[in-house]
Write a protein that holds these residues in place. Sequence first.
Motif, short mmCIF file in Angstrom:
data_model
loop_
_atom_site.label_atom_id
_atom_site.label_comp_id
_atom_site.label_asym_id
_atom_site.label_seq_id
_atom_site.Cartn_x
_atom_site.Cartn_y
_atom_site.Cartn_z
N ALA A 1 -13.74 -0.37 -1.41
CA ALA A 1 -13.14 0.74 -2.15
C ALA A 1 -11.98 1.37 -1.38
O ALA A 1 -10.91 1.64 -1.95
CB ALA A 1 -14.21 1.79 -2.46
N ILE A 2 -12.19 1.60 -0.07
CA ILE A 2 -11.12 2.21 0.73
C ILE A 2 -9.96 1.24 0.87
O ILE A 2 -8.79 1.64 0.75
CB ILE A 2 -11.66 2.61 2.12
CG1 ILE A 2 -12.66 3.77 1.99
CG2 ILE A 2 -10.51 3.02 3.04
CD1 ILE A 2 -13.32 4.16 3.30
N ALA A 3 -10.25 -0.03 1.11
CA ALA A 3 -9.18 -1.02 1.24
C ALA A 3 -8.35 -1.09 -0.03
O ALA A 3 -7.11 -1.14 0.03
CB ALA A 3 -9.78 -2.40 1.55
N ASN A 4 -8.99 -1.09 -1.18
CA ASN A 4 -8.27 -1.13 -2.45
C ASN A 4 -7.37 0.09 -2.62
O ASN A 4 -6.20 -0.03 -3.01
CB ASN A 4 -9.28 -1.21 -3.60
CG ASN A 4 -8.61 -1.49 -4.93
OD1 ASN A 4 -8.03 -0.60 -5.56
ND2 ASN A 4 -8.69 -2.74 -5.37
N GLU A 5 -7.90 1.26 -2.30
CA GLU A 5 -7.13 2.49 -2.42
C GLU A 5 -5.94 2.49 -1.47
O GLU A 5 -4.81 2.83 -1.86
CB GLU A 5 -8.02 3.70 -2.13
CG GLU A 5 -7.29 5.04 -2.21
CD GLU A 5 -8.17 6.21 -1.82
OE1 GLU A 5 -7.74 7.36 -2.06
OE2 GLU A 5 -9.27 5.99 -1.26
N VAL A 6 -6.17 2.12 -0.23
CA VAL A 6 -5.10 2.12 0.77
C VAL A 6 -4.04 1.07 0.41
O VAL A 6 -2.83 1.33 0.55
CB VAL A 6 -5.68 1.87 2.18
CG1 VAL A 6 -4.56 1.66 3.19
CG2 VAL A 6 -6.56 3.04 2.61
N GLN A 7 -4.46 -0.08 -0.07
CA GLN A 7 -3.50 -1.10 -0.49
C GLN A 7 -2.59 -0.57 -1.59
O GLN A 7 -1.36 -0.79 -1.56
CB GLN A 7 -4.24 -2.35 -0.98
CG GLN A 7 -4.83 -3.20 0.13
CD GLN A 7 -5.75 -4.29 -0.39
OE1 GLN A 7 -6.27 -4.21 -1.51
NE2 GLN A 7 -5.96 -5.33 0.42
N GLN A 8 -3.16 0.14 -2.54
CA GLN A 8 -2.35 0.69 -3.64
C GLN A 8 -1.33 1.71 -3.12
O GLN A 8 -0.16 1.70 -3.52
CB GLN A 8 -3.26 1.33 -4.68
CG GLN A 8 -4.11 0.35 -5.45
CD GLN A 8 -4.93 1.03 -6.53
OE1 GLN A 8 -4.37 1.74 -7.39
NE2 GLN A 8 -6.24 0.84 -6.51
N ILE A 9 -1.79 2.57 -2.22
CA ILE A 9 -0.90 3.60 -1.68
C ILE A 9 0.22 2.96 -0.87
O ILE A 9 1.40 3.29 -1.04
CB ILE A 9 -1.70 4.60 -0.82
CG1 ILE A 9 -2.64 5.44 -1.69
CG2 ILE A 9 -0.73 5.52 -0.04
CD1 ILE A 9 -3.60 6.32 -0.90
N LEU A 10 -0.14 2.03 0.02
CA LEU A 10 0.86 1.41 0.86
C LEU A 10 1.81 0.53 0.06
O LEU A 10 2.99 0.41 0.40
CB LEU A 10 0.18 0.59 1.97
CG LEU A 10 -0.73 1.35 2.93
CD1 LEU A 10 -1.18 0.45 4.07
CD2 LEU A 10 -0.04 2.59 3.49
N HIS A 11 1.30 -0.09 -0.98
CA HIS A 11 2.17 -0.90 -1.86
C HIS A 11 3.19 -0.01 -2.55
O HIS A 11 4.39 -0.34 -2.61
CB HIS A 11 1.32 -1.65 -2.90
CG HIS A 11 2.10 -2.62 -3.72
ND1 HIS A 11 2.78 -2.25 -4.89
CD2 HIS A 11 2.35 -3.95 -3.55
CE1 HIS A 11 3.39 -3.30 -5.39
NE2 HIS A 11 3.15 -4.35 -4.61
N ALA A 12 2.75 1.14 -3.03
CA ALA A 12 3.66 2.07 -3.70
C ALA A 12 4.74 2.58 -2.75
O ALA A 12 5.88 2.79 -3.16
CB ALA A 12 2.88 3.24 -4.30
#
Length: 294
Positions: A221-232
């Motif tokens: 869950a954290i990895a998915n969230e962080v990936q989305q933020i860093l991708h943006a």
Amino acid sequence: MTFSIVAFDPDNGDLGVAVQSKFPNVGVSIPFAKAGVGAVATQCYCNTSYGPRGLALLENGASPEQALAILTDGDPQRDYRQVGIIDAQGRSASFTGAHGFDWAGSLQGRHCAAQGNTLAGPGVVQAMVRAFETTPGALALRLMIALQAGQAAGGDRRGQQSAALKVVRAGGGYGGFDDRYVDISVYDHPTPIAELERLYAIHRLTYFRSEPEQLARIDTAIANEVQQILHARGFYKGVVNGVCDAELLRALRDFMGWENYDERIRDDELIDLEVLADIRVKHAAWLQAQGHAA
């Protein structure tokens, strides 16, 4: 013109000074401290040499009382001075010259000493010592709460203008290279103690290292969230798949450096939950700004 408190934390050896005054930029002239040695607050037509000289005397074996006697006995303007000293054993002493503006005086407490001049009355230093002695937690927080209590008891009769907070710890500075664990100064502000607290929150997140209890494994869950933020934000080019791999960790490290979380960057698969919470807040603000810009 000023009220201050010098203090020692026997649990970890931290030493510090907190001060508020109706005088601009008190942080450059009043608080002095050295890890493993002591802390000094010199005020009321302050003789700034009292700071380094007082610390040198403590380091060479003088007690706070002895250091005060040496400092003031050779000063022709001693009757206009006010000083508070504490050492790394928690012993404290204060001096108030005969010509200090009323109310002027001090009070020693357990591992602390509060002093002030141009105050609403003795209740100011009494409230500071009481607040310090009865408040648990980190030394910096206890010092700020003592300032709050002093202000609530009437504080400086002329009002508020500046404040400063200094706490020293061996290896406590940025990167572990010096003892400047906390060193914050409010130059000129209508409510300097409140501003000091705001700046401390920023300082704590930026300069303090992670507490073990605040570390969590980067799960799916954290990895998915962080990936989305860093991708943006343009830091992560990989697939948003909830996998904590080397690419995500590299991107997270770069992003944390970009956002000034330097002291909380890690080389493992753990993340500081305080950092994550701040990232979320800042990302929400970034998204809102992007929406307004569009």
